[in-house]
Design a protein around this motif. Structure first.
Motif, PDB file in Angstrom:
ATOM      1  N   THR A 625       0.860  -1.191   0.000  1.00 40.29           N
ATOM      2  CA  THR A 625       0.000   0.000   0.000  1.00 40.29           C
ATOM      3  C   THR A 625       0.892   1.237   0.000  1.00 40.29           C
ATOM      4  O   THR A 625       1.817   1.351   0.817  1.00 40.29           O
ATOM      5  N   PHE A 626       0.606   2.179  -0.912  1.00 38.79           N
ATOM      6  CA  PHE A 626       1.510   3.296  -1.148  1.00 38.79           C
ATOM      7  C   PHE A 626       0.732   4.605  -1.238  1.00 38.79           C
ATOM      8  O   PHE A 626      -0.428   4.624  -1.652  1.00 38.79           O
ATOM      9  N   ASN A 627       1.413   5.687  -0.857  1.00 40.84           N
ATOM     10  CA  ASN A 627       0.859   7.027  -1.051  1.00 40.84           C
ATOM     11  C   ASN A 627       1.132   7.454  -2.490  1.00 40.84           C
ATOM     12  O   ASN A 627       2.294   7.548  -2.907  1.00 40.84           O
ATOM     13  N   LEU A 628       0.085   7.702  -3.243  1.00 42.55           N
ATOM     14  CA  LEU A 628       0.232   8.090  -4.645  1.00 42.55           C
ATOM     15  C   LEU A 628      -0.340   9.485  -4.855  1.00 42.55           C
ATOM     16  O   LEU A 628      -1.419   9.813  -4.345  1.00 42.55           O
ATOM     17  N   LYS A 629       0.393  10.290  -5.617  1.00 42.23           N
ATOM     18  CA  LYS A 629      -0.057  11.638  -5.918  1.00 42.23           C
ATOM     19  C   LYS A 629      -0.953  11.643  -7.150  1.00 42.23           C
ATOM     20  O   LYS A 629      -0.908  10.735  -7.973  1.00 42.23           O
ATOM     21  N   LYS A 630      -1.743  12.687  -7.244  1.00 42.49           N
ATOM     22  CA  LYS A 630      -2.603  12.848  -8.405  1.00 42.49           C
ATOM     23  C   LYS A 630      -1.749  13.003  -9.663  1.00 42.49           C
ATOM     24  O   LYS A 630      -0.681  13.610  -9.637  1.00 42.49           O
ATOM     25  N   GLY A 631      -2.224  12.435 -10.770  1.00 46.08           N
ATOM     26  CA  GLY A 631      -1.496  12.547 -12.019  1.00 46.08           C
ATOM     27  C   GLY A 631      -0.895  11.233 -12.463  1.00 46.08           C
ATOM     28  O   GLY A 631      -1.328  10.155 -12.033  1.00 46.08           O
ATOM     29  N   GLU A 632       0.130  11.295 -13.291  1.00 45.44           N
ATOM     30  CA  GLU A 632       0.714  10.098 -13.883  1.00 45.44           C
ATOM     31  C   GLU A 632       2.156   9.878 -13.442  1.00 45.44           C
ATOM     32  O   GLU A 632       2.968   9.276 -14.155  1.00 45.44           O
ATOM     33  N   GLY A 633       2.486  10.319 -12.225  1.00 47.07           N
ATOM     34  CA  GLY A 633       3.852  10.177 -11.753  1.00 47.07           C
ATOM     35  C   GLY A 633       4.171   8.833 -11.126  1.00 47.07           C
ATOM     36  O   GLY A 633       5.338   8.530 -10.874  1.00 47.07           O
ATOM     37  N   SER A 634       3.144   8.021 -10.866  1.00 38.58           N
ATOM     38  CA  SER A 634       3.366   6.713 -10.256  1.00 38.58           C
ATOM     39  C   SER A 634       3.397   5.635 -11.335  1.00 38.58           C
ATOM     40  O   SER A 634       2.859   5.815 -12.428  1.00 38.58           O
ATOM     41  N   ALA A 635       4.031   4.500 -11.003  1.00 39.59           N
ATOM     42  CA  ALA A 635       4.120   3.437 -12.000  1.00 39.59           C
ATOM     43  C   ALA A 635       4.480   2.118 -11.333  1.00 39.59           C
ATOM     44  O   ALA A 635       4.960   2.078 -10.192  1.00 39.59           O
ATOM     45  N   VAL A 636       4.226   1.037 -12.070  1.00 40.74           N
ATOM     46  CA  VAL A 636       4.679  -0.303 -11.691  1.00 40.74           C
ATOM     47  C   VAL A 636       5.484  -0.856 -12.854  1.00 40.74           C
ATOM     48  O   VAL A 636       5.010  -0.865 -13.993  1.00 40.74           O
ATOM     49  N   GLU A 637       6.719  -1.295 -12.567  1.00 41.60           N
ATOM     50  CA  GLU A 637       7.583  -1.870 -13.593  1.00 41.60           C
ATOM     51  C   GLU A 637       7.702  -3.374 -13.388  1.00 41.60           C
ATOM     52  O   GLU A 637       7.955  -3.839 -12.274  1.00 41.60           O
ATOM     53  N   ILE A 638       7.496  -4.131 -14.456  1.00 37.13           N
ATOM     54  CA  ILE A 638       7.703  -5.578 -14.442  1.00 37.13           C
ATOM     55  C   ILE A 638       8.836  -5.874 -15.404  1.00 37.13           C
ATOM     56  O   ILE A 638       8.793  -5.471 -16.575  1.00 37.13           O
ATOM     57  N   SER A 639       9.852  -6.580 -14.929  1.00 34.96           N
ATOM     58  CA  SER A 639      11.014  -6.807 -15.777  1.00 34.96           C
ATOM     59  C   SER A 639      11.442  -8.264 -15.770  1.00 34.96           C
ATOM     60  O   SER A 639      11.202  -8.997 -14.810  1.00 34.96           O
TER      61      SER A 639
END
Length: 660
Positions: A625-639
């Motif tokens: 569970t994470f604090n996320l800001k409004k907009g598109e600055g958050s992401a999940v990377e799968i590698s």
């Protein structure tokens, strides 16, 4: 004298005025099935006066009646309140979502929906007539213990498994199987296939080889008709049986009413014909539920399906239906008793069966036996649009979808007959079809509504307009709930716009479902599927097939990265999940990284730590569970690391707001 005359005149007026409805509401839902509860809840949350009518005593239909091993097909297809129901099941068992559950847990949740929405429910009220005026249902007449009750409404929704309101309203429907040439199909009509079949060579006669001795119980004298030909036969019904092996919670299996061991003579012959099959799982789909319970379903040639005993049920009166239901109960309890006591049952199976009994804490007002027979198919509306095999397989895609389906085109056997093969008479089951391998597909809004000339204020999300074989794919409880929510939204739009259900814009229904998925204004999840085009680096392949969330998934073996970037509408704390297709992923570790603001959180997913339960090939894995800001600055990377790590999947990522 003048006063008496006045009184008489008033009495005459009162006696001759039109009958007034005992209940007058905006939206009337007939049938307290899982679909009925969801439709009523949705309608009430939209601000309408609502009446939910249940002909029996319990809410939830088959979902609370024993089908705890949910038929899903693909989780991608399940949205809105339907998905929220399984999330609530998960919370009960301490998980994010869960698709296997005990009957009483499901019923308690449906009761909670009713209580939270303060819904009025009429139990044990059965429809006897529908009065129409100018192409609309004006009111319906119900019978309850000898009392007549009238209900008038602006909109009606039929959520029964039988389509009784639809039929009383004079809406076109069909029963049975269409011939393949009716809708240009290949899996409709008569189908003598291999699934749930009796092996070659099992003699059908009471005295083997002697037709004059008569047929064994349960075998029809009907002649096999040409493949793909139509008829009025209905696929078999059964009970989804809840048993327990907890001695402290167990009522023993005893000799049931009307027990006749001759009913199981064919089963005894089947046991002899297949000596290698000695376990209960050879004769039942014995799915384990929480707290030492089961959801038992039909398996192989002779099992819980009472083949051929339900042909009259769809259009029967209530008395005849009760007789058919009782016959199924007697047959099914007798089958359990046969395995527990009859010396002809396989010994290992008998030893297993004796460890099980009826659970004391289930169906406490019905002798610990489900009150809901599995009505797999009864009437099917012939509405404004008919869903067919072409819709299931994606050859024809509707543009007015208001829900999705994803399950295999599935029909249980419809008849048990005698055929001749290589000069020998033998018994065979006919009607079983199981054809899948296609992705989720949309269900047309027009399949939920009658033709305009037949009724303008009725929606039918359960006995919807579909061919027999297409209905076999659509007819799953989560789908019924989703279509019921869409139907309630449509009813709201029809009332708000003072239009018929045929004039409601399907696109507006879809928009409402998307923007208000929980029907009460709470924020929905943010789902990013691989089809939403995440940012890709390296070599990824799009791959279809079992295991994916939605129609396909991305696969890579080395030096590749996929970035899923949500558009966060409201800042806050979000639980983030990644979908793990367990059957396809063979990497021992899947490298996942969460980007929350300026912080990076590495969350490796280890294959050995993932447990997938129920009818699904994948699972949501919580990253945190994470604090996320409004907009598109958050992401999940799968590698993907080096090629020795195996195949890595990038399929779907889910962002669930902590505060709705």
């Amino acid at each position: 004298m003048q006063f008496k005359t006045l009184i008489c005149a008033v009495l005459v007026l009162l006696l001759n005025r039109p009958a007034q409805a005992d209940h007058q509401v905006d939206i009337c839902i007939y049938g307290g099935s899982s679909a009925g509860v969801i439709a009523a809840y949705t309608a009430k949350k939209a601000g309408h006066s609502v009446l939910l009518i249940e002909p029996g005593k319990h809410l939830g239909g088959l979902t609370s009646g024993g089908l705890g091993y949910t038929d899903i097909g693909n989780k991608y297809a399940i949205r809105g309140l339907s998905l929220e129901f399984y999330r609530q099941i998960g919370r009960h068992y301490g998980k994010f979502e869960q698709w296997i559950f005990e009957p009483h847990v499901a019923e308690s949740l449906f009761t909670d929906y009713v209580q939270r929405a303060k819904l009025q429910v009429l139990y044990q009220h059965r429809i006897v007539a529908a009065d129409k005026e100018n192409g609309r249902i004006k009111s319906i007449r119900l019978e309850a213990n000898g009392t007549t009750v009238n209900v008038s409404a602006k909109m009606f929704i039929d959520c029964t498994y039988e389509g009784d309101l639809m039929a009383k309203a004079g809406v076109s429907y069909t029963v049975g199987r269409e011939a393949n040439d009716v809708y240009n199909e290949t899996y409709n009509g008569v189908q003598l296939l291999d699934g749930h079949q009796i092996p070659d060579g099992v003699d059908p006669y009471k005295v083997p080889g002697d037709p004059s001795s008569g047929l064994l119980w349960g075998i029809s004298p009907a002649t096999l008709q040409p493949k793909g030909s139509g008829d009025k036969l209905v696929q078999a019904y059964n009970y989804r049986i809840c048993l327990t092996n907890d001695p402290a919670n167990m009522v023993p299996i005893t000799r049931p009413d009307n027990y006749d061991p001759a009913r199981y003579d064919l089963l005894a012959r089947l046991v002899k014909a297949q000596p290698q099959r000695t376990k209960l799982n050879d004769y039942f789909i014995w799915s384990r539920m929480p707290n030492n319970k089961t959801d038992i379903n039909n398996r192989n040639g002779f099992s819980t399906d009472m083949i051929g005993a339900n042909y009259e049920y769809p259009e029967a009166d209530y008395k005849k239906r009760a007789e058919i239901i009782k016959a199924h109960e007697d047959y099914t309890k007798g089958l359990l008793y046969f395995f527990a006591t009859d010396p002809r049952a396989p010994k290992p199976a008998q030893e297993e069966m004796r460890k099980w009994g009826y659970p004391k804490d289930e169906y406490t007002d019905n002798g610990h036996w489900s009150p809901q027979l599995y009505i797999r198919e009864a009437r099917r509306m012939v509405g404004a649009y008919v869903m067919t095999q072409a819709n299931c397989t994606g050859k024809e895609v509707v543009q007015d979808g208001v829900g999705m389906a994803a399950y295999t085109m599935d029909s249980h056997n419809t008849q048990r007959i005698v055929i001749e093969k290589n000069g020998k008479k033998m018994v065979k089951n006919e009607g079983n079809v199981e054809v899948g391998g296609f992705p989720p597909y949309p269900v047309s809004y027009r399949a939920l509504i009658p033709k305009a000339e037949e009724c303008k204020n009725l929606l039918v999300p359960v006995c919807l307009s579909a061919s027999h074989i297409a209905y076999g794919s659509i007819r799953m409880e989560p789908v019924f709930m989703a279509l019921a929510q869409a139907s309630a939204v449509a009813a709201h739009e029809a009332i708000a716009g003072n239009v018929s259900v045929q004039e409601v814009d399907a696109a507006k229904i879809s928009s409402t479902l998307r923007n208000n998925p929980l029907a009460d204004g709470r924020n929905g999840d943010i789902l990013i599927d691989n089809s939403d085009k995440p940012q890709l680096e390296g070599s990824w392949k799009t791959e279809k097939g079992r295991g994916s969330y939605g129609p396909d998934m991305l696969t890579a073996t080395a030096n590749a990265k996929a970035t899923f970037r949500p558009a966060i509408r409201k800042a806050g704390r979000y639980s983030i999940y990644v979908y793990y297709p367990h059957l396809k992923t063979n990497a021992s570790v899947m490298n996942v990284k969460v980007l929350a603001g300026k912080k990076e959180h590495a969350v490796p997913i280890k294959r050995d730590e993932i447990t997938v339960v129920g009818q699904t090939s994948g699972e949501w894995v919580k990253l945190g569970t994470f604090n996320l800001k409004k907009g598109e600055g958050s992401a999940v990377e799968i590698s993907a690391g080096n090629s020795e790590d195996g195949v890595v999947i990038a399929d779907a990522v889910l962002f669930v707001p902590e505060k709705r």
